[in-house]
Design a protein around this motif. Structure first.
Motif, mmCIF file in Angstrom:
data_model
loop_
_atom_site.group_PDB
_atom_site.id
_atom_site.type_symbol
_atom_site.label_atom_id
_atom_site.label_comp_id
_atom_site.label_asym_id
_atom_site.label_seq_id
_atom_site.Cartn_x
_atom_site.Cartn_y
_atom_site.Cartn_z
ATOM 1 N N HIS A 73 0.837 -1.205 0.000
ATOM 2 C CA HIS A 73 0.000 0.000 0.000
ATOM 3 C C HIS A 73 0.869 1.251 0.000
ATOM 4 O O HIS A 73 2.052 1.215 0.334
ATOM 5 C CB HIS A 73 -0.908 0.019 1.238
ATOM 6 C CG HIS A 73 -1.960 -1.050 1.249
ATOM 7 N ND1 HIS A 73 -2.951 -1.137 0.307
ATOM 8 C CD2 HIS A 73 -2.170 -2.086 2.110
ATOM 9 C CE1 HIS A 73 -3.735 -2.177 0.578
ATOM 10 N NE2 HIS A 73 -3.272 -2.770 1.663
ATOM 11 N N GLY A 74 0.227 2.358 -0.360
ATOM 12 C CA GLY A 74 0.895 3.651 -0.286
ATOM 13 C C GLY A 74 1.492 4.081 -1.617
ATOM 14 O O GLY A 74 1.095 3.629 -2.696
ATOM 15 N N THR A 94 5.425 7.297 1.014
ATOM 16 C CA THR A 94 4.910 6.759 2.275
ATOM 17 C C THR A 94 5.227 5.285 2.477
ATOM 18 O O THR A 94 4.874 4.714 3.511
ATOM 19 C CB THR A 94 3.384 6.942 2.337
ATOM 20 O OG1 THR A 94 2.787 6.269 1.217
ATOM 21 C CG2 THR A 94 3.008 8.411 2.313
ATOM 22 N N SER A 95 5.852 4.660 1.506
ATOM 23 C CA SER A 95 6.124 3.225 1.578
ATOM 24 C C SER A 95 7.590 2.948 1.257
ATOM 25 O O SER A 95 8.202 3.636 0.433
ATOM 26 C CB SER A 95 5.226 2.469 0.582
ATOM 27 O OG SER A 95 5.643 1.131 0.429
ATOM 28 N N VAL A 106 3.266 1.225 6.222
ATOM 29 C CA VAL A 106 3.022 2.523 5.587
ATOM 30 C C VAL A 106 3.279 3.610 6.614
ATOM 31 O O VAL A 106 2.835 3.525 7.760
ATOM 32 C CB VAL A 106 1.563 2.606 5.061
ATOM 33 C CG1 VAL A 106 1.302 3.988 4.463
ATOM 34 C CG2 VAL A 106 1.316 1.513 4.045
ATOM 35 N N PHE A 128 -0.151 8.694 5.650
ATOM 36 C CA PHE A 128 -0.751 8.126 4.439
ATOM 37 C C PHE A 128 -2.235 7.928 4.651
ATOM 38 O O PHE A 128 -2.680 7.350 5.622
ATOM 39 C CB PHE A 128 -0.098 6.776 4.089
ATOM 40 C CG PHE A 128 -0.847 6.024 3.027
ATOM 41 C CD1 PHE A 128 -0.947 6.550 1.765
ATOM 42 C CD2 PHE A 128 -1.430 4.812 3.318
ATOM 43 C CE1 PHE A 128 -1.636 5.858 0.771
ATOM 44 C CE2 PHE A 128 -2.125 4.120 2.341
ATOM 45 C CZ PHE A 128 -2.227 4.656 1.061
#
Length: 458
Positions: A386-387, A391-392, A453, A457
């Protein structure tokens, strides 16, 4: 998630507790019998409490108010259900998992809603083990079959045989032999020692190879690594308990099934419930019975009673008398490593087969599935990324940018319906299902951190 409350110190509860303690979770385990807790307390860094798991006072004393997850796996469905309800109503435990075995209850899923018994995830070990066994019946060359993304990708564990096309060859030659099939070997265990594979790794007889490919291509890959076995047709099952019954029920339309049950009353019930299965009332360690039922013509013998010694002895006897392949349930997990690969082809620990479905709820991050490998020594995980790049740690980055620690291996990505084997320049995108292989338990925390994450986010 760090505080785990386990109710029931049986085989499943004890196995999960041991695994989580190794990963530095704070574990409390409750059981009515002090004897079940003493061994755990002596060898593991956890807290134990003797008491009734369905008692609010006992749950409070066990720390339910601070628990992040409750796992109810006592022998009683009713106690597990009530404990989950109490944990939800009185202590607001965020995640509650309960073992339920009664088919009448399982047929009423509305009972598990938050307004009723408030069980977030129902565990049915007998069905998990049955599904595991069905996959081994359908893929007789494999020691283990793992599905990812509803079977779009598969990981199988196969033993290299002397007549296998790939025996004595380097892994890179697999691509030459199967130019239109993308596959990835993520691990080789040779004489119980892990070898991280590369293109120059030469396969030897007896190697256990962990290989990943799209589900539609897996048969071709297995034939190269192991050779192709004759299709299974005749199956004999020893033990008509929950697993034996469910397995016969699942297979009887497509295979010739014989089921041996020592309890005559249970055998009579099984004969009515399984019209396409030949049910035999008798002892699975009886050489005369095996001879009369032509064990030498049996393609697969499964020892599925609740007694380890009976399963071991009947499995060895069946093999000696000519059964082509033998699978045995062994509840003592320490026996599994001693027996598998001898005259017993596959030794299966029900607790280890079940534990993956529990660990998927314990792990941090959006984890779809966890598969325990090599009797808990290694894991394969399916994680959704995710992200975005900001942010990841993984999204928007190539595999070579991740600086993965030793023992952690990104094997493949599932993007929509497409299965992509991971290469050094493969880019991970948001919402990819990432298949990660971890060869040692200490790498799990690093996997969780890698896919976390960052705050902010949305």
């Amino acid at each position: 998630m760090s505080n785990i409350l386990i109710l029931g110190a049986g085989r499943v509860g004890a196995s999960v507790a041991e695994q989580l303690v190794q990963e530095h979770y704070h574990v409390t385990i409750v059981d009515e019998h002090a004897a079940n807790l003493k061994g755990l307390q002596d060898r593991l860094d956890l807290r134990t409490l003797v008491g009734n798991a369905a008692s609010p006072a006992v749950l409070e004393a066990a720390g339910a108010r601070d628990a992040d997850l409750l796992l109810a796996v006592t022998p009683s469905d009713e106690v597990n259900m009530v404990a989950c309800k109490i944990a939800h109503e009185l202590f607001n435990v965020p995640t509650r998992l309960g073992r339920v075995r009664n088919p009448d209850i399982l047929a009423r899923p509305e009972l598990f809603d938050h307004g009723n018994f408030a069980i977030d995830h129902v565990i049915t070990p007998a069905q998990i083990v049955t599904d595991y066994l069905v996959s081994l019946v359908e893929t007789p060359e494999a020691l283990q079959v793992l599905d990812f993304a509803d079977g779009k990708a598969q990981m199988v564990v196969v033993r290299v045989e002397a007549d296998a096309p790939m025996q004595g060859k380097t892994l890179s030659s697999l691509c030459q032999r199967l130019p239109n099939v993308d596959s990835r070997a993520v691990g080789i265990y040779r004489r119980n020692r892990y070898i991280r594979p590369d293109g120059d790794s030469v396969l030897e007889v007896g190697d256990e190879v962990f290989v990943l490919a799209a589900g539609k291509h897996m048969r071709k890959v297995i034939r190269e690594l192991h050779g192709e076995e004759r299709k299974i047709r005749r199956i004999m099952i020893a033990g008509g308990g929950n697993v034996g019954f469910r397995l016969a029920q699942s297979l009887q339309d497509d295979y010739q099934i014989k089921l041996i049950e020592s309890n005559r009353e249970r055998a009579a019930w099984l004969a009515e419930a399984l019209p396409k299965t030949l049910v035999l009332a008798g002892d699975a360690t009886d050489e005369t019975l095996f001879d009369a039922e032509q064990i030498d013509r049996t393609d697969l013998y499964l020892a599925l009673t609740s007694d380890d010694e009976d399963n071991i002895m009947s499995g060895l006897l069946a093999k000696q008398m000519g059964a082509r392949k033998v699978i045995a349930i062994i509840n003592r997990s320490r026996y599994v490593g001693l027996l598998q690969g001898s005259r017993i082809d596959v030794a299966l620990s029900p607790a280890q087969a079940t534990i993956g479905s529990l660990l998927a709820r314990v792990r941090r991050g959006d984890i779809v599935s966890v598969h325990s490998l090599r009797r808990g020594a290694a894991e394969a995980l399916e994680i959704i990324a995710h992200g975005k790049r900001a942010t990841s740690r993984v999204v928007g980055r190539r595999i070579e940018e991740l600086n993965l620690p030793a023992g952690l291996y990104i094997a493949a990505l599932i993007r929509g319906d497409e299965v992509l084997m991971a290469h050094h320049d493969t880019m991970i995108e948001a919402e990819d299902h990432v298949i990660v292989f971890v060869d040692k338990k200490r790498g799990i925390r690093e996997v969780e951190q890698l896919f976390a994450v960052k705050l902010g986010f949305l």
